[in-house]
Design an enzyme around this catalytic site. Structure first.
Site, PDB file in Angstrom:
ATOM      1  N   PRO A  42      44.804  34.859  42.490  1.00  8.81           N
ATOM      2  CA  PRO A  42      44.584  33.626  41.732  1.00  8.81           C
ATOM      3  C   PRO A  42      45.002  32.366  42.481  1.00  8.81           C
ATOM      4  O   PRO A  42      44.526  31.276  42.174  1.00  8.81           O
ATOM      5  CB  PRO A  42      45.441  33.826  40.474  1.00  8.81           C
ATOM      6  CG  PRO A  42      45.571  35.304  40.332  1.00  8.81           C
ATOM      7  CD  PRO A  42      45.621  35.830  41.736  1.00  8.81           C
ATOM      8  N   GLU A  96      51.192  43.428  38.795  1.00  5.47           N
ATOM      9  CA  GLU A  96      51.622  42.031  38.705  1.00  5.47           C
ATOM     10  C   GLU A  96      51.413  41.286  40.020  1.00  5.47           C
ATOM     11  O   GLU A  96      51.413  40.065  40.051  1.00  5.47           O
ATOM     12  CB  GLU A  96      53.101  41.962  38.321  1.00  5.47           C
ATOM     13  CG  GLU A  96      53.386  42.290  36.872  1.00  5.47           C
ATOM     14  CD  GLU A  96      52.695  41.325  35.915  1.00  5.47           C
ATOM     15  OE1 GLU A  96      52.861  40.105  36.079  1.00  5.47           O
ATOM     16  OE2 GLU A  96      51.991  41.796  35.012  1.00  5.47           O
ATOM     17  N   ARG A 125      23.378  40.083  50.911  1.00  7.71           N
ATOM     18  CA  ARG A 125      22.049  39.549  50.588  1.00  7.71           C
ATOM     19  C   ARG A 125      21.628  38.420  51.529  1.00  7.71           C
ATOM     20  O   ARG A 125      20.467  38.053  51.555  1.00  7.71           O
ATOM     21  CB  ARG A 125      21.981  39.101  49.127  1.00  7.71           C
ATOM     22  CG  ARG A 125      22.824  37.917  48.771  1.00  7.71           C
ATOM     23  CD  ARG A 125      22.849  37.682  47.271  1.00  7.71           C
ATOM     24  NE  ARG A 125      21.517  37.575  46.705  1.00  7.71           N
ATOM     25  CZ  ARG A 125      20.776  36.483  46.717  1.00  7.71           C
ATOM     26  NH1 ARG A 125      21.233  35.401  47.323  1.00  7.71           N
ATOM     27  NH2 ARG A 125      19.578  36.461  46.162  1.00  7.71           N
ATOM     28  N   ASP A 156      18.306  29.712  46.352  1.00  9.99           N
ATOM     29  CA  ASP A 156      19.415  30.023  45.457  1.00  9.99           C
ATOM     30  C   ASP A 156      20.153  28.743  45.056  1.00  9.99           C
ATOM     31  O   ASP A 156      20.154  27.753  45.790  1.00  9.99           O
ATOM     32  CB  ASP A 156      20.425  30.951  46.148  1.00  9.99           C
ATOM     33  CG  ASP A 156      19.909  32.365  46.278  1.00  9.99           C
ATOM     34  OD1 ASP A 156      18.950  32.718  45.581  1.00  9.99           O
ATOM     35  OD2 ASP A 156      20.478  33.120  47.096  1.00  9.99           O
TER      36      ASP A 156
END
Length: 247
Positions: free
Chosen positions: A89, A116, A154, A169
């Site tokens: 994060p 954690e 891709r 895209d």
């Protein structure tokens, strides 16, 4: 290119690597993915890879030693000094520009954390890059690793049926970093709703202008910061600005 993935759940990757259009990249080794089960590098009968956090608190923390031993095994098998990537994060948010850079690289070693978190000493000593998919928390790094691998695969030549597909895209510089426009296919009328007349006109300039305006409209309403970035980079033509002024 080669990606080594350190994970507690290598079985999660099997269906991902064997399905969809990106399967071609993985099967051909155009994007070579090698899975490393972290428990194989843990000691003791229970192959323990986590323990309680110092200072107390909920959850468990992944041990530094099994991760380091596994990483050393990976590095010993690779011929290059690949960067070590941790999904976290606190990492930089992965975007199209980042994916494009990874797709042109020699690969990386991907560390999938769990619980954690990971003992910070391993991160400080071994991790080169931390990446995040967004402002939310997942159960582990496997899904972000698959997301990166899919996005990189891709972009490799010959993987998509149409070599120009990814050029249209969302976020692609070929579209000035805008979101993509809506798409329609047969039948022309579906449950009483017709496809836009401009797309059925056969008039290429009219079609391209309709698509451009829809990209501008969707981006302005959904991601206005992308419009600001395109404007700052000088990517918007006077006709674009005139259209935006009408919204």
């Amino acid at each position: 290119m080669r990606f080594d993935v350190i994970t507690l759940f290598p079985e999660l990757f099997a269906p991902f690597l064997a399905a969809g259009v990106t399967r071609l990249a993985f099967e051909s080794k155009l994007v070579d993915v090698r899975l490393w089960n972290l428990r194989d590098f843990a000691e003791g009968n229970y192959r323990r890879i986590d323990d309680r956090p110092f200072g107390g608190g909920p959850g468990m923390v992944m041990l530094a030693e099994p991760l380091a031993v596994c990483l050393e095994a990976v590095q010993g098998e690779r011929a290059d000094a690949a960067p070590v990537v941790l999904f976290s994060p606190v990492g930089d948010k992965l975007d199209h520009a980042g994916v494009a850079q990874w797709s042109a690289s020699a690969g990386a070693i991907l560390v999938c954390g769990r619980y954690e978190g990971i003992d910070q000493r391993f991160i400080d000593r071994h991790v080169d890059v931390q990446l995040s998919l967004g402002d939310f928390v997942l159960s582990g790094g496997e899904i972000p690793a698959m997301a990166l691998l899919d996005a990189v695969a891709r972009l490799q030549p010959g993987v998509l049926n149409d070599a120009g597909s990814h050029q249209e895209d969302s976020f692609n510089p070929a579209l000035d970093g805008l979101l993509d426009c809506p798409h329609y296919t047969r039948p022309e009328v579906w449950r009483g709703v017709s496809a836009p007349a401009q797309l059925l006109s056969g008039h290429h300039a009219q079609i391209e202008r309709w698509r451009r305006e829809r990209r501008l409209e969707i981006t302005a309403r959904r991601r206005p910061e992308l419009i600001a970035a395109a404007r700052a980079a000088g990517r918007l033509a006077p006709a674009d600005e005139a259209f935006l002024a009408k919204l």
